[in-house]
Design a protein around this motif. Structure first.
Motif, PDB file in Angstrom:
ATOM      1  N   THR A  48     -29.492 -35.900   9.902  1.00 19.43           N
ATOM      2  CA  THR A  48     -29.059 -35.912  11.297  1.00 19.43           C
ATOM      3  C   THR A  48     -27.540 -35.835  11.388  1.00 19.43           C
ATOM      4  OG1 THR A  48     -29.312 -37.106  13.402  1.00 19.43           O
ATOM      5  CG2 THR A  48     -28.899 -38.431  11.449  1.00 19.43           C
ATOM      6  N   LEU A  49     -27.058 -35.423  12.546  1.00 22.67           N
ATOM      7  CA  LEU A  49     -25.638 -35.477  12.878  1.00 22.67           C
ATOM      8  C   LEU A  49     -25.441 -36.538  13.945  1.00 22.67           C
ATOM      9  CD1 LEU A  49     -24.652 -31.690  13.208  1.00 22.67           C
ATOM     10  CD2 LEU A  49     -24.513 -33.154  11.189  1.00 22.67           C
ATOM     11  N   VAL A  50     -24.350 -37.284  13.841  1.00 26.38           N
ATOM     12  CA  VAL A  50     -24.050 -38.347  14.820  1.00 26.38           C
ATOM     13  C   VAL A  50     -22.621 -38.159  15.317  1.00 26.38           C
ATOM     14  CG1 VAL A  50     -23.799 -40.827  15.198  1.00 26.38           C
ATOM     15  CG2 VAL A  50     -25.657 -39.971  13.752  1.00 26.38           C
ATOM     16  N   TRP A  51     -22.475 -38.096  16.639  1.00 23.10           N
ATOM     17  CA  TRP A  51     -21.136 -38.056  17.253  1.00 23.10           C
ATOM     18  C   TRP A  51     -20.624 -39.491  17.305  1.00 23.10           C
ATOM     19  CZ3 TRP A  51     -18.617 -33.734  19.658  1.00 23.10           C
ATOM     20  CH2 TRP A  51     -19.335 -32.542  19.603  1.00 23.10           C
ATOM     21  N   THR A  52     -19.735 -39.850  16.393  1.00 23.36           N
ATOM     22  CA  THR A  52     -19.170 -41.203  16.446  1.00 23.36           C
ATOM     23  C   THR A  52     -18.018 -41.272  17.444  1.00 23.36           C
ATOM     24  OG1 THR A  52     -17.752 -40.721  14.541  1.00 23.36           O
ATOM     25  CG2 THR A  52     -19.876 -41.770  14.108  1.00 23.36           C
ATOM     26  N   THR A 132     -22.270 -28.899  21.412  1.00 20.20           N
ATOM     27  CA  THR A 132     -23.256 -28.989  20.338  1.00 20.20           C
ATOM     28  C   THR A 132     -22.545 -28.861  19.003  1.00 20.20           C
ATOM     29  OG1 THR A 132     -25.047 -28.044  21.674  1.00 20.20           O
ATOM     30  CG2 THR A 132     -25.304 -27.946  19.283  1.00 20.20           C
ATOM     31  N   ALA A 133     -22.814 -29.802  18.100  1.00 21.70           N
ATOM     32  CA  ALA A 133     -22.338 -29.710  16.718  1.00 21.70           C
ATOM     33  C   ALA A 133     -23.486 -29.184  15.861  1.00 21.70           C
ATOM     34  CB  ALA A 133     -21.882 -31.076  16.213  1.00 21.70           C
ATOM     35  N   THR A 134     -23.187 -28.221  14.994  1.00 20.55           N
ATOM     36  CA  THR A 134     -24.197 -27.621  14.122  1.00 20.55           C
ATOM     37  C   THR A 134     -23.727 -27.660  12.676  1.00 20.55           C
ATOM     38  OG1 THR A 134     -24.917 -26.124  15.885  1.00 20.55           O
ATOM     39  CG2 THR A 134     -25.555 -25.549  13.622  1.00 20.55           C
ATOM     40  N   LYS A 135     -24.557 -28.261  11.812  1.00 13.97           N
ATOM     41  CA  LYS A 135     -24.291 -28.243  10.369  1.00 13.97           C
ATOM     42  C   LYS A 135     -24.855 -26.966   9.780  1.00 13.97           C
ATOM     43  CE  LYS A 135     -26.841 -29.905   7.097  1.00 13.97           C
ATOM     44  NZ  LYS A 135     -26.757 -28.787   6.098  1.00 13.97           N
ATOM     45  N   ALA A 136     -24.079 -26.337   8.915  1.00 12.42           N
ATOM     46  CA  ALA A 136     -24.528 -25.099   8.285  1.00 12.42           C
ATOM     47  C   ALA A 136     -25.809 -25.324   7.483  1.00 12.42           C
ATOM     48  CB  ALA A 136     -23.431 -24.566   7.364  1.00 12.42           C
ATOM     49  N   ASP A 137     -26.644 -24.302   7.444  1.00 14.38           N
ATOM     50  CA  ASP A 137     -27.886 -24.331   6.667  1.00 14.38           C
ATOM     51  C   ASP A 137     -27.539 -24.177   5.186  1.00 14.38           C
ATOM     52  OD1 ASP A 137     -30.326 -23.945   5.441  1.00 14.38           O
ATOM     53  OD2 ASP A 137     -31.031 -22.425   6.849  1.00 14.38           O
ATOM     54  N   LEU A 138     -27.752 -25.243   4.425  1.00 10.93           N
ATOM     55  CA  LEU A 138     -27.454 -25.224   2.991  1.00 10.93           C
ATOM     56  C   LEU A 138     -28.726 -25.359   2.154  1.00 10.93           C
ATOM     57  CD1 LEU A 138     -24.229 -27.434   2.994  1.00 10.93           C
ATOM     58  CD2 LEU A 138     -24.399 -24.941   2.946  1.00 10.93           C
ATOM     59  N   SER A 139     -29.869 -25.069   2.773  1.00 17.43           N
ATOM     60  CA  SER A 139     -31.148 -25.242   2.067  1.00 17.43           C
ATOM     61  C   SER A 139     -31.258 -24.307   0.866  1.00 17.43           C
ATOM     62  CB  SER A 139     -32.318 -25.018   3.028  1.00 17.43           C
ATOM     63  OG  SER A 139     -32.243 -23.732   3.631  1.00 17.43           O
ATOM     64  N   GLY A 143     -29.136 -28.145  -0.388  1.00 12.34           N
ATOM     65  CA  GLY A 143     -28.853 -29.077   0.707  1.00 12.34           C
ATOM     66  C   GLY A 143     -29.914 -29.006   1.780  1.00 12.34           C
ATOM     67  N   ALA A 144     -29.605 -29.622   2.911  1.00 14.61           N
ATOM     68  CA  ALA A 144     -30.527 -29.616   4.046  1.00 14.61           C
ATOM     69  C   ALA A 144     -30.324 -28.353   4.875  1.00 14.61           C
ATOM     70  CB  ALA A 144     -30.296 -30.855   4.907  1.00 14.61           C
ATOM     71  N   GLY A 145     -31.318 -28.035   5.685  1.00 13.78           N
ATOM     72  CA  GLY A 145     -31.207 -26.927   6.617  1.00 13.78           C
ATOM     73  C   GLY A 145     -30.234 -27.244   7.736  1.00 13.78           C
ATOM     74  N   ALA A 146     -30.147 -26.356   8.708  1.00 15.16           N
ATOM     75  CA  ALA A 146     -29.240 -26.553   9.838  1.00 15.16           C
ATOM     76  C   ALA A 146     -29.640 -27.795  10.628  1.00 15.16           C
ATOM     77  CB  ALA A 146     -29.258 -25.326  10.738  1.00 15.16           C
TER      78      ALA A 146
END
Length: 198
Positions: A48-52, A132-139, A143-146
């Protein structure tokens, strides 16, 4: 054994202590204890992504937004190891109008990405927004997907008044004695109508 499901969900360096209960009262040995060697618990995969830190509410048009986003695992811990710890995080407009200006993509460091003044991340158009914050897909690299997460809502207010704009000038020609009916707007340096402040 695995059937006992003994685990640790908090990452970091650990050691365990094994303790035998005191059986000296019934003819056995007293308390015995022994420590394990140190070992390191790594974070679980990114989940997950969290906006701190979401953008301040309300910021002024043109002000740096300065958000902070964390990449966390399924147990809620920041992902500090593995390929996802340095994943690229990209910000985009989720709701609201206007372009998100500045450097909108940045690599995480130890699972945290902080957009600083150097990234000049801002809106110059007023109104309610979310990002919206999006993490790159590193599967493909282990790594994990987007992953995606939206910020809290915030409203961009106008900056200081800098100009007057005649949006309706008197008709030309205008008959003597006729109402002129001009319309003038007070605008800020970005061209927004000044709707807040003095």
């Amino acid at each position: 054994l695995a059937a006992q499901s003994v685990d640790i969900t908090v990452s970091g360096t650990k050691s365990l202590t094994a303790t035998k209960v005191d059986l000296s009262g019934s003819g056995g040995a007293g308390v015995l204890a022994a420590n394990s060697n140190n070992f390191v618990i790594n974070n679980a995969p990114a989940a997950t992504l969290v906006w701190t830190t979401s953008p301040a509410n309300p910021p002024i048009a043109g002000d740096d937004l300065l958000p902070v986003i964390e990449i966390r695992d399924t147990h809620g811990h920041v992902v500090t190891t593995g390929i996802d710890a340095t994943a690229l995080i990209t910000l985009s407009v989720n709701t609201g109008t206007g372009s998100l200006n500045g450097t909108v993509a940045k690599q995480a460091t130890a699972g945290v990405v902080s957009f600083l003044a150097a990234q000049s991340l801002d809106f110059t158009v007023t109104g309610a927004k979310t990002l919206t914050a999006t993490k790159a897909d590193l599967s493909g690299g282990g790594g994990a997907g987007a992953l995606n997460a939206n910020s809290a809502a915030f409203t961009i207010n106008n900056s200081a008044a800098t100009t007057l704009v005649w949006t309706t000038s008197p008709a030309n020609p205008t008959a003597a004695g006729a109402d002129l009916l001009p319309v003038i707007e007070i605008r800020d340096t970005h061209g927004n109508v000044v709707t807040t402040g003095l």
